[in-house]
Every structure is written in C-alpha cells, then in structure tokens.
Design a protein around this motif. Sequence first.
Motif, PDB file in Angstrom:
ATOM      1  N   GLN A 150      41.311 120.520  13.709  1.00 42.48           N
ATOM      2  CA  GLN A 150      41.513 120.899  15.106  1.00 42.48           C
ATOM      3  C   GLN A 150      42.224 119.782  15.849  1.00 42.48           C
ATOM      4  OE1 GLN A 150      37.538 121.525  16.652  1.00 42.48           O
ATOM      5  NE2 GLN A 150      37.468 119.485  17.549  1.00 42.48           N
ATOM      6  N   GLU A 151      42.814 120.150  16.993  1.00 40.33           N
ATOM      7  CA  GLU A 151      43.480 119.148  17.814  1.00 40.33           C
ATOM      8  C   GLU A 151      42.421 118.237  18.444  1.00 40.33           C
ATOM      9  OE1 GLU A 151      47.391 118.749  20.613  1.00 40.33           O
ATOM     10  OE2 GLU A 151      46.787 120.717  19.893  1.00 40.33           O
TER      11      GLU A 151
ATOM     12  N   PHE B  78      45.841 115.814  15.257  1.00 40.92           N
ATOM     13  CA  PHE B  78      45.016 116.770  14.534  1.00 40.92           C
ATOM     14  C   PHE B  78      44.025 116.024  13.660  1.00 40.92           C
ATOM     15  CE2 PHE B  78      49.010 118.833  15.481  1.00 40.92           C
ATOM     16  CZ  PHE B  78      48.588 120.041  16.046  1.00 40.92           C
TER      17      PHE B  78
ATOM     18  N   GLU C 277      49.227 121.425   8.258  1.00 40.76           N
ATOM     19  CA  GLU C 277      48.922 121.706   9.669  1.00 40.76           C
ATOM     20  C   GLU C 277      50.052 121.183  10.560  1.00 40.76           C
ATOM     21  OE1 GLU C 277      46.471 123.207  12.751  1.00 40.76           O
ATOM     22  OE2 GLU C 277      46.138 123.361  10.597  1.00 40.76           O
TER      23      GLU C 277
END
Length: 146
Positions: A6-7, A43, A94
């Motif tokens: 996830q960010e 990320f 990603e």
Amino acid sequence: MNYFIQEITATETYPVRHIVLRAGKPIESCRFEGDELPSTHHFGYFLDNQLIGLVSLFESENLLLGDQKSFQIRGMAVLDSHQKKGIGNALIQEAEAFCKKQNTTLIWFNARTSAVGFYKKLGYEIVGAEFEIKEVGPHFLMFKKF
C-alpha cells in the motif's frame, strides 16, 4: 502469513531505508529531496502488518533517456531477513503498474552495482559506465521502457 502493498508516507519509509540503505548514518540521511512532493509516491510491502520493504517513485525526467514523463525509483529496500523471497519483484511490479496508470512508459534509477543482476532479471538495462555516489558507493544508471 498475510502480506499487502500500500501507499505510505515518506516518514514511514525512514526505518527501513535506514537499516538497509543508510546503516551507521544519521536517520536524517534517509530523507530524500522531493520525498514530500505530491508527485512522489511511496509503496510499502507489509508482512503480518510489519513494513519489511519499500519503493519510492519520484516524477523526474532523465535527459539521457529522452524528455518524456518518467519516474525515478529511489530508496528501494527490503530488510535483509526477507530478501530473495520475491518481495523486491512485487514492489517493482507495483511501481510499474503505478507508472502505467500515470501514462508514462519509462522508469529509471541509479542502481547499486550489487543490485544490477536483480534489475536485469526484471528487464532493466544499463546506460553508460559505473559511477560513484558519494558516501553511498558504486552505481549504474538503469532504465526500462514499456
């Protein structure tokens, strides 16, 4: 084991950057120019809710590679105890997916010489000769167009 990407914020990158990339240096050395820009994205790879890897993307042109919109990878790091398990690969995937959504077809970075083989396996190419980054070590400029 549960994992997710996830960010995260720039500040959240510092502990892993410090251990992997700046060991023995002050924690302030983990703050990169441009970390807080709205165009910069970080990320994190989490395993059982613990951050164990990360990649940062800076919107940045490299005129050696053309003047198109591009992103530079900086601060790519996976804790030593979790390396060679596909985490770096997942983070690069990603990053590439994010870049495609931003309508760019170029990622570039200065790869530590010790990491060149990893990036070559993912389709990245070297441009030019090895060079030294002061207080960090030998690097190669690498890129990928997709």
